[in-house]
Scaffold this motif. Structure first.
Motif, PDB file in Angstrom:
ATOM      1  N   LYS A 415       0.833  -1.210   0.000  1.00  0.00           N
ATOM      2  CA  LYS A 415       0.000   0.000   0.000  1.00  0.00           C
ATOM      3  C   LYS A 415       0.865   1.257   0.000  1.00  0.00           C
ATOM      4  N   LEU A 416       1.964   1.203   0.775  1.00  0.00           N
ATOM      5  CA  LEU A 416       2.836   2.382   0.848  1.00  0.00           C
ATOM      6  C   LEU A 416       3.435   2.716  -0.514  1.00  0.00           C
ATOM      7  N   ALA A 417       3.786   1.683  -1.261  1.00  0.00           N
ATOM      8  CA  ALA A 417       4.383   1.919  -2.584  1.00  0.00           C
ATOM      9  C   ALA A 417       3.354   2.588  -3.501  1.00  0.00           C
ATOM     10  N   ILE A 418       2.109   2.134  -3.418  1.00  0.00           N
ATOM     11  CA  ILE A 418       1.049   2.726  -4.256  1.00  0.00           C
ATOM     12  C   ILE A 418       0.816   4.181  -3.835  1.00  0.00           C
ATOM     13  N   LEU A 419       0.730   4.382  -2.523  1.00  0.00           N
ATOM     14  CA  LEU A 419       0.479   5.723  -1.998  1.00  0.00           C
ATOM     15  C   LEU A 419       1.583   6.696  -2.400  1.00  0.00           C
ATOM     16  N   ARG A 420       2.834   6.249  -2.262  1.00  0.00           N
ATOM     17  CA  ARG A 420       3.980   7.092  -2.621  1.00  0.00           C
ATOM     18  C   ARG A 420       3.909   7.541  -4.077  1.00  0.00           C
ATOM     19  N   ALA A 421       3.579   6.595  -4.936  1.00  0.00           N
ATOM     20  CA  ALA A 421       3.549   6.905  -6.368  1.00  0.00           C
ATOM     21  C   ALA A 421       2.429   7.904  -6.656  1.00  0.00           C
ATOM     22  N   ALA A 422       1.268   7.708  -6.047  1.00  0.00           N
ATOM     23  CA  ALA A 422       0.140   8.609  -6.307  1.00  0.00           C
ATOM     24  C   ALA A 422       0.441  10.010  -5.764  1.00  0.00           C
ATOM     25  N   ASP A 423       1.028  10.052  -4.569  1.00  0.00           N
ATOM     26  CA  ASP A 423       1.349  11.329  -3.938  1.00  0.00           C
ATOM     27  C   ASP A 423       2.328  12.120  -4.809  1.00  0.00           C
ATOM     28  N   ALA A 424       3.313  11.414  -5.376  1.00  0.00           N
ATOM     29  CA  ALA A 424       4.314  12.093  -6.209  1.00  0.00           C
ATOM     30  C   ALA A 424       3.652  12.714  -7.435  1.00  0.00           C
ATOM     31  N   VAL A 425       2.672  12.022  -8.013  1.00  0.00           N
ATOM     32  CA  VAL A 425       1.980  12.569  -9.192  1.00  0.00           C
ATOM     33  C   VAL A 425       1.185  13.824  -8.785  1.00  0.00           C
ATOM     34  N   PHE A 426       0.497  13.743  -7.680  1.00  0.00           N
ATOM     35  CA  PHE A 426      -0.331  14.875  -7.228  1.00  0.00           C
ATOM     36  C   PHE A 426       0.549  16.121  -6.990  1.00  0.00           C
ATOM     37  N   ILE A 427       1.662  15.923  -6.287  1.00  0.00           N
ATOM     38  CA  ILE A 427       2.534  17.072  -5.987  1.00  0.00           C
ATOM     39  C   ILE A 427       3.148  17.604  -7.283  1.00  0.00           C
ATOM     40  N   ASP A 428       3.490  16.698  -8.187  1.00  0.00           N
ATOM     41  CA  ASP A 428       4.039  17.128  -9.476  1.00  0.00           C
ATOM     42  C   ASP A 428       3.022  18.005 -10.224  1.00  0.00           C
ATOM     43  N   GLN A 429       1.765  17.571 -10.211  1.00  0.00           N
ATOM     44  CA  GLN A 429       0.701  18.356 -10.851  1.00  0.00           C
ATOM     45  C   GLN A 429       0.601  19.758 -10.227  1.00  0.00           C
ATOM     46  N   ILE A 430       0.634  19.778  -8.910  1.00  0.00           N
ATOM     47  CA  ILE A 430       0.495  21.053  -8.191  1.00  0.00           C
ATOM     48  C   ILE A 430       1.659  21.984  -8.537  1.00  0.00           C
ATOM     49  N   ARG A 431       2.851  21.418  -8.578  1.00  0.00           N
ATOM     50  CA  ARG A 431       4.016  22.252  -8.924  1.00  0.00           C
ATOM     51  C   ARG A 431       3.915  22.736 -10.379  1.00  0.00           C
ATOM     52  N   LYS A 432       3.544  21.824 -11.272  1.00  0.00           N
ATOM     53  CA  LYS A 432       3.446  22.198 -12.701  1.00  0.00           C
ATOM     54  C   LYS A 432       2.448  23.325 -12.896  1.00  0.00           C
ATOM     55  N   HIS A 433       1.390  23.343 -12.121  1.00  0.00           N
ATOM     56  CA  HIS A 433       0.378  24.393 -12.262  1.00  0.00           C
ATOM     57  C   HIS A 433       0.699  25.620 -11.412  1.00  0.00           C
ATOM     58  N   GLU A 490      -7.555  16.219 -14.789  1.00  0.00           N
ATOM     59  CA  GLU A 490      -6.237  15.867 -15.328  1.00  0.00           C
ATOM     60  C   GLU A 490      -5.439  15.046 -14.302  1.00  0.00           C
ATOM     61  N   THR A 491      -5.524  15.464 -13.038  1.00  0.00           N
ATOM     62  CA  THR A 491      -4.761  14.770 -11.991  1.00  0.00           C
ATOM     63  C   THR A 491      -5.290  13.349 -11.788  1.00  0.00           C
ATOM     64  N   ALA A 492      -6.617  13.216 -11.753  1.00  0.00           N
ATOM     65  CA  ALA A 492      -7.199  11.876 -11.578  1.00  0.00           C
ATOM     66  C   ALA A 492      -6.772  10.969 -12.728  1.00  0.00           C
TER      67      ALA A 492
END
Ligand code: XMP
Length: 520
Positions: A415-433, A490-492
């Protein structure tokens, strides 16, 4: 007791949940103040502290209760300005010859509007430009007769004595709370009070830093200290401050509990080793933490387990560095207020923040917590004062228990591996925007539920996740961040496409209160 050259203001605490906000407002006005509980302030204390003015805080008690909290004997005869807030107003009236009545039917909680009386008082400079001011009331009992020498300067429909003062003695007493945001002109009122009391506003973050360093040296002496470094702004500021105070008596311990975000351990260790000349131990303890968390689903048990293991690990390293006597932590004021009730009882504990509530009583290390009185934005200001890199100061807060409290239910490596990957995408989206600095905190929570989806031509049965992003001033209240629908869509799409194991994405639109920022 603190010995400093600045004029000092004493806040006598009667146990209000918002007493620290008085201190915070005063620091914003560059006034030095200290909060002391009513039962520790007596005449000798007043002599030694020698306050230039006193504020009596609000509190949950009733002046009628047996053993009701009272100000120290002789306080009102010292010839110094005094401001009483809410319960502070009631004790002033009670002690000085006025009357307080029980709150039957007149208790008042929330917003009210105060209008001015005919007479003006310099404490109300800047007030009533539009004929009335919004204030925040929170009281059960109320004043029914003011004390001799007092006059009324403002009333609200339910509070005929909303603002009262005795100009000759420099006493001022209000029914409402000027220290909270919901009293928009409250800060102005406090400014007027300290101005009239003769404070010159010479207390700056630079002065705070010097004072904090002095206190650390005094507390620690020549003992060794280990500091739990999480990579967040709080523990980083605490570490740099303590290092300024005691140099190589300090060793930082960065504990990788296996609950960190993607690449976090490397980033933190590299940044600290490259920027600072502070001894740093990188302790990989993920097997220990994840092993003990196996099968644990209750949020408080998770928090307490993690808190206990942190202490075990710190104790191990305290011995390894040659007998450290102190453990330093970046505990902030909101951690303290939400973890312990005023009376020290468990009744209003909302969460056991690991760095406050989870410490075992028999811990062999004493605590050094130089940020315990501060709010997050003040810690950031102190970090700037200490010269920490802006990218570090701007980092979103990350809780000590890490991803464990963003993973409701059992925490597993999968679960942690899945969570880490999803969190990284979300933060990347936030930074990109370009939204990172507009948000107090953003993260993904992995929900303990699988849902059915369809990808390509196939059926999926994977986890759902919730995105969480909030704005906040101090972490004590929060609103969800108003992302555009395009951003959320887009993030989803990115998370579901890029992260194996998630097939559904929701956005958490709960404010705090009634929610909390973290899910557990
Ligand atoms: P809650 O979830 O209580 O969080 O609304 C308020 C703020 O505190 C952070 N938080 C913690 N920080 N240790 C910490 O150092 C903890 O145990 C802890 N629990 C919550 C949370 O991330 C938010 O910024």
């Amino acid at each position: 007791m603190t010995q400093i050259a600045h004029d000092r203001l004493l806040i006598i605490d009667f146990g209000s949940q918002v007493t620290q906000l008085i201190a915070r407002r005063l620091r914003e006005l560059n006034v030095y103040c200290e909060i002391h509980p009513f039962n520790r302030v007596d005449a000798a204390f007043l002599d030694e502290f020698s306050p230039k003015a006193v504020i009596l805080s609000g509190g949950p008690a009733s002046v009628f209760a047996e053993g009701a909290p009272m100000p120290p004997a002789g306080l009102f005869e010292r010839g110094i300005p005094i401001l009483g807030i809410c319960y502070g107003q009631q004790v002033m009236m009670h002690c000085l010859g006025g009357k307080v009545e029980r709150g039957h039917g007149t208790a008042e909680f929330g917003r009210a509007f105060v209008t001015p009386a005919a007479e003006k008082h310099p404490m109300l400079e800047g007030w009533f430009a539009d004929g009335r001011e919004q204030v925040w009331m929170s009281h059960g009992d109320h004043v029914s007769q003011i004390a001799p020498g007092f006059a009324v300067y403002g009333t609200s429909p339910n509070a005929p004595f909303a603002i009262t003062a005795d100009p000759a003695r420099g006493f001022f007493a209000v029914q409402f709370h000027p220290e909270v945001h919901h009293t928009p002109a409250g800060a102005q009122l406090l400014r007027n009070f300290v101005h009239l009391a003769g404070f010159n506003g010479d207390w700056t973050m630079g002065a705070y830093r010097e004072e904090a360093i002095r206190k650390i040296c005094e507390q620690v002496g020549d003992a060794k200290v280990i500091c739990g470094l999480s990579g967040g702004v709080d523990s980083s500021v605490a570490a740099v401050l303590i290092h300024e105070a005691i140099g190589d008596q300090l060793t930082c311990v960065f504990v990788d509990h296996g609950l960190l975000r993607k690449n976090e351990a490397d980033e933190v260790v590299t940044m600290f080793r490259d920027t600072y000349n502070i001894a740093l131990i990188h302790a990989d303890e993920s097997d220990l933490f994840l092993g003990e968390l196996a099968g644990v689903t209750d949020p408080e048990v998770k928090r307490k387990t993690i808190g206990r293991l942190f202490i075990d690990v710190f104790q191990k390293h305290a011995t390894a560095v040659g007998g450290a006597k102190f453990l330093a932590q970046g505990t902030l004021y909101p951690d303290v207020i939400e973890s312990v009730s005023f009376s020290g009882g468990p009744s209003v504990t909302i969460k056991s923040h690991h760095n406050v509530g989870g410490l075992p009583e028999k811990m062999g290390l004493k605590l050094v917590e130089p940020l315990r009185e501060l709010f997050k934005d003040e810690v950031r200001a102190l970090g700037r004062e200490l010269g920490l890199p802006p990218s570090f100061i701007g980092r979103h807060p990350f809780p000590g228990p890490g991803l464990a409290i963003r993973c409701p239910g059992e925490v597993t490596r999968e679960k942690l591996a899945i969570l880490r990957a999803a969190d990284a995408v979300f933060i990347d989206q936030i930074r990109k925007h370009g939204l990172y600095d507009d948000i107090w905190q953003a993260f993904v929570a992995l929900l303990p539920v699988r849902t059915v989806g369809v990808m390509g031509d196939g059926r999926t049965y994977d986890y759902a996740c919730a995105l969480r992003a909030v704005t906040s001033v101090d972490g004590m209240t929060a609103d969800y961040f108003p992302f555009s629908h395009e951003f959320l869509g887009e993030t989803a799409t990115r998370i579901i496409n890029e992260v194996q194991g998630i097939n559904r994405c929701t956005y958490d639109i709960t404010s705090k209160p009634p929610g909390t920022i973290e899910w557990e």
